[in-house]
Design a protein around this motif. Structure first.
Motif, PDB file in Angstrom:
ATOM      1  N   ASP A  62      -1.308  -5.456   3.331  1.00 29.52           N
ATOM      2  CA  ASP A  62      -0.860  -4.717   2.157  1.00 29.52           C
ATOM      3  C   ASP A  62       0.556  -5.198   1.843  1.00 29.52           C
ATOM      4  O   ASP A  62       1.471  -4.988   2.642  1.00 29.52           O
ATOM      5  CB  ASP A  62      -0.862  -3.215   2.430  1.00 29.52           C
ATOM      6  N   TYR A  90       2.793  -4.047   0.121  1.00 27.79           N
ATOM      7  CA  TYR A  90       3.752  -2.942   0.043  1.00 27.79           C
ATOM      8  C   TYR A  90       4.151  -2.417   1.415  1.00 27.79           C
ATOM      9  O   TYR A  90       5.093  -1.631   1.531  1.00 27.79           O
ATOM     10  CB  TYR A  90       3.173  -1.780  -0.764  1.00 27.79           C
ATOM     11  N   ASN A  91       3.448  -2.833   2.444  1.00 25.55           N
ATOM     12  CA  ASN A  91       3.656  -2.266   3.768  1.00 25.55           C
ATOM     13  C   ASN A  91       4.986  -2.724   4.341  1.00 25.55           C
ATOM     14  O   ASN A  91       5.182  -3.914   4.614  1.00 25.55           O
ATOM     15  CB  ASN A  91       2.515  -2.676   4.699  1.00 25.55           C
ATOM     16  N   GLU A 112       6.315  -0.785   6.998  1.00 18.58           N
ATOM     17  CA  GLU A 112       6.441   0.011   8.207  1.00 18.58           C
ATOM     18  C   GLU A 112       7.033  -0.821   9.332  1.00 18.58           C
ATOM     19  O   GLU A 112       6.562  -1.917   9.632  1.00 18.58           O
ATOM     20  CB  GLU A 112       5.073   0.542   8.640  1.00 18.58           C
ATOM     21  N   THR A 114       4.744  -1.997  12.244  1.00 19.50           N
ATOM     22  CA  THR A 114       3.900  -3.168  12.063  1.00 19.50           C
ATOM     23  C   THR A 114       4.634  -4.424  12.500  1.00 19.50           C
ATOM     24  O   THR A 114       4.060  -5.342  13.079  1.00 19.50           O
ATOM     25  CB  THR A 114       3.464  -3.298  10.594  1.00 19.50           C
ATOM     26  N   ASN A 151       9.217  -5.830   2.738  1.00 21.10           N
ATOM     27  CA  ASN A 151       7.790  -6.113   2.794  1.00 21.10           C
ATOM     28  C   ASN A 151       7.513  -7.483   2.210  1.00 21.10           C
ATOM     29  O   ASN A 151       8.438  -8.244   1.899  1.00 21.10           O
ATOM     30  CB  ASN A 151       6.993  -5.007   2.072  1.00 21.10           C
ATOM     31  N   ASP A 208       8.199   1.382  -4.913  1.00 19.14           N
ATOM     32  CA  ASP A 208       7.802   2.086  -3.701  1.00 19.14           C
ATOM     33  C   ASP A 208       8.834   1.762  -2.626  1.00 19.14           C
ATOM     34  O   ASP A 208       8.850   0.648  -2.098  1.00 19.14           O
ATOM     35  CB  ASP A 208       6.415   1.623  -3.271  1.00 19.14           C
ATOM     36  N   GLY A 237       9.803   1.545   0.663  1.00 22.39           N
ATOM     37  CA  GLY A 237       9.120   1.577   1.938  1.00 22.39           C
ATOM     38  C   GLY A 237      10.013   1.893   3.117  1.00 22.39           C
ATOM     39  O   GLY A 237       9.549   2.416   4.126  1.00 22.39           O
TER      40      GLY A 237
END
Length: 778
Positions: A567, A569-570, A572, A575, A582, A620, A622
């Protein structure tokens, strides 16, 4: 006079109370207000009236408002937040409790440290903190003042390069008292601890001591000598809250505090505090060299003049007051660090914790500290190559010397410590850019190549005496896998994509050093490594159609497969594929080979399509670092801050002008919240300065600049040894943001958009004509 110790006629509270809150702002006729709920600031002379040290102290800016000189080792500032992310500089605009004034601070970082040698004046038993109001707080370059509500004490602070000067005016009839706290720290959230405290009352007027601390900087050392303008009447020294006997106390504990009461009179209490990274004797010599004969008011004037000399050779015509305040405050922030980290006599602490004499390293050698290089190689150091070229050469020599002392080039150096923070080996970008521009005559290319290769090659066995966990953060396993496989596998390394992309760029800069050193084999080797970015790009227009993109930089596993699921947009952290971002942002980090990036994306149209997709993606945030969004472009952090200028490599360069104009207008404001992300020791501010001038260097190491949108009608900046470079913008204004034509020294730019450092190194003129409609120049 015979000193005596007592409990200062009142019980001393030992426990800190972590108080915070917000207070209203009242008007004050003697200060200038930023408007609304902004902190007020004392107006400095000349162009210093446009410098507001409170800009960046709110939101995520993490700047401090206290007294500092350009590159000053002392940053004397109030501490009003001790824990949490917003304690990085010790001060946050939202809080209304001051715990004291410490002598060292970081400007705009995302991690906290320092806060050394805290002083707090007090009366009665009010020795832990005090409320304050914004209406009673002010600052200008080199000066800070505040009235402490709980005690009525007016505190004023100023500084020389290595000396902090305090003046405390107590209410009439109150007993004058002072706390000196060596256990105070700002980085407990990052494992910070005060390791060794030593404090001694030397005589009626003098206190000396040292503080060793651990945390972000694992072995940070500061020595001090404090001299008062009036005699000590009584004192007590405590450790862990327990009173100690005698006039000195040395401990491996972390909470040594002196409570001092002074002979009673109505004059202000004044203190001069010399700092040294080497010894208390060095601290005293620094005090004597820089401030022995200075009165407090003379020091304030000297600080003002120093800042004027550093800022007023940037001459600006046009612009609003808000834009001028943004510009000169940003310029102010770019001059705080790297900071001098050696005594006036040349003694300094090396990366190996040995004491060196600067004169034994090189003539006029200067040791610096606080190199936030992952942030600052992008805009701050390129700016300094233009306006302070002699500094660029000094930094290159200094970084190579740090390699000689410690065995590796640092990537985030803090008070002679390898912190290991952030990605890759960015020192090489700074060294290369200075060398390519001919600013590092004192650098032997062979020495630079040795340092660069050692720092980019996997050889942990050479560091058996190092703390191995620390070594892993500096020489990361990404290097090992890149040497073996050509890429960093996501299932074996953390933040693999970010490290892979950045290391490929750094390897390209090393290839340039190898060429200058005449090592053809290394040049070819590192040119090949510089193409490693191709390993991470997945060109699949059908798979990414929902994002209007043709592909992304993705994490690749040890077996060569892509990590699934994916993704873009990820962001995190768990991860672990990208650093502070990202795939949307990191896909663009190939500054060394933009034509190659176009190729892997699928060509010119795909490149432009992907740029449009970035700026039109859903916003977004993140992570806490992802602020100031335009689509998925992030202005509040550094990885993709070059991307607005990539439209200049397409047939729609006016989009660069539109986006830069939007960023300058919306993400930099003359308020405490006016820096949209961590200031990062001048990185965010340098982007503003460069972009407001109307041009930017996308690739440090390639001395090519490309145009943006000049903000002012005319700016004249210092270049070379005595030259000036003027940037003019005819028909400029908020409705005329598009470049119609541009020349340098009377001739058109290359392809209408690019020019070289050599064209203005010793002076020149960049001339824009602006208009209301887009125009293709290439």
């Amino acid at each position: 006079m015979l000193l005596k110790k007592s409990v200062l006629s009142a019980a001393i509270a030992i426990t800190l109370a972590a108080l915070s809150g917000c207070d209203s702002n009242d008007e004050d006729e003697e200060v200038i207000s930023g408007g609304g709920d902004n902190p007020i600031h004392v107006e400095g002379p000349g162009i210093l009236k446009y410098v507001d040290p409170f800009i960046g102290t709110g939101f995520n800016g993490h700047t401090f408002p206290g007294a500092v000189l350009p590159e000053g080792f002392v940053q004397l500032s109030p501490d009003n937040q001790l824990t949490g992310w917003h304690s990085s500089s010790g001060y946050h605009n939202d809080n209304d409790t001051i715990y004291g004034f410490s002598h060292t601070h970081l400007s705009g970082t995302g991690i906290g440290d320092l806060g050394d040698i805290l002083f707090l004046p007090f009366t009665g038993d009010k020795s832990e903190s005090s409320k304050f109001r914004k209406s009673q707080e002010g600052a200008k370059p080199g000066f800070y003042q505040v009235e402490l509500d709980d005690t009525g004490i007016v505190a004023e602070l100023t500084a020389t390069q290595r000396v902090g000067l305090h003046r405390y005016t107590f209410p009439e009839g109150e007993t004058q008292k002072l706390k000196i706290d060596l256990g105070h720290t700002l980085n407990e959230d990052w494992g910070g601890v005060s390791l060794i405290n030593e404090l001694e009352i030397v005589d009626d007027y003098t206190v000396i001591g040292k503080r060793y601390s651990g945390g972000w900087a694992a072995d940070q050392r500061v020595y001090f000598t404090a001299k008062f303008n009036k005699p000590i009447a009584e004192y007590i020294i405590t450790s862990q809250g327990e009173p100690q006997s005698g006039s000195s106390y040395k401990t491996e504990g972390n909470d040594v505090v002196a409570y001092i009461e002074f002979d009673q009179d109505s004059s202000p209490l004044e203190v001069k505090v010399g700092l040294s990274p080497v010894s208390t004797d060095g601290a005293e010599r620094n005090l004597m060299a820089e401030a022995n004969e200075l009165t407090f008011d003379e020091a304030v004037t000297k600080a003002e003049n120093t800042w004027l000399n550093n800022l007023d050779d940037f001459e600006v015509e046009g612009g609003t007051d808000a834009e001028l305040t943004n510009f000169y405050t940003a310029l102010y922030h770019t001059k705080i660090a790297p900071m001098v980290h050696q005594d006036a006599d040349g003694q300094y602490l090396g990366m190996d914790k040995a004491v060196y004499d600067a004169s034994s390293v090189a003539e006029n050698y200067q040791n610096y500290t606080v190199y936030s290089m992952w942030d600052t190689f992008r805009a701050l150091h390129p700016l300094k190559t233009i306006t302070e070229p002699e500094k660029a050469g000094e930094y290159a020599v200094n970084l190579i010397q740090k390699y000689k002392e410690g065995g590796l080039l640092p990537k985030w150096e803090l008070h002679s410590n390898y912190t290991g923070t952030m990605v890759g080996y960015p020192s090489v970008a700074i060294i290369t850019d200075a060398m390519v521009k001919g600013l590092a005559d004192d650098v032997d290319p062979a020495d630079a190549l040795e340092a660069a290769v050692a720092s980019s090659t996997w050889h942990p066995e050479d560091f058996t005496e190092w703390d191995q966990e620390l070594l892993k953060t500096v020489m990361t396993p990404h290097i090992k896998y890149i040497e073996m496989l050509g890429y960093a596998p996501a299932d074996k390394t953390h933040d693999s994509v970010s490290y892979g992309l950045e290391n490929a760029y750094y390897d390209w800069t090393i290839s340039l050093i190898a060429e200058m050193a005449g090592d053809q084999a290394k040049k070819v080797e590192y040119e090949k490594r510089a193409q490693g970015y191709r390993e991470y790009f997945d060109h699949n227009p059908e798979a990414y159609a929902e994002h209007s993109a043709t592909g992304f930089m993705r994490p690749k596993m040890l077996d060569g497969s892509w990590r699934e699921p994916f993704d873009p947009y990820n962001a995190e952290h768990e991860t672990g594929d990208y650093t502070e971002g990202n795939s949307w942002q990191w896909t663009w980090f190939v500054p060394q080979d933009i034509p190659g990036l176009k190729e892997v994306m699928g060509g010119e149209e795909a490149f432009k399509q992907n740029l449009d997709a970035l700026f039109n993606a859903r916003e977004d945030e993140g992570t806490s670092d992802m602020t100031g969004l335009i689509g998925q472009y992030v202005q509040g952090n550094e990885p993709d801050q070059h991307v607005p200028y990539l439209y200049n490599y397409t047939d729609t360069p006016w989009k660069t002008q539109e986006i830069v104009d939007e960023i300058l207008d919306e993400f930099y404001l003359p308020t405490p919240e006016g820096i949209v992300g961590n200031e990062d020791v001048g990185a965010m501010s340098a982007w503003y300065v460069m972009s407001a001038l109307g041009f930017y260097q996308i690739t440090p190491g390639d001395a090519t600049y490309t145009i943006g949108r000049p903000l002012f009608d005319k700016v004249t900046i210092p270049v070379g040894h005595s030259g000036t470079f003027s940037i003019t913008a005819e028909n400029n204004g908020p409705d005329n943001i598009y470049v119609q034509s541009v020349t340098i020294n009377g001739h058109e730019l290359e392809e209408g958009l690019f020019f070289e450092y050599s064209e203005f190194r010793d002076g020149g003129e960049l001339s824009f004509v602006m208009g209301p409609e887009p125009k293709a120049l290439n």
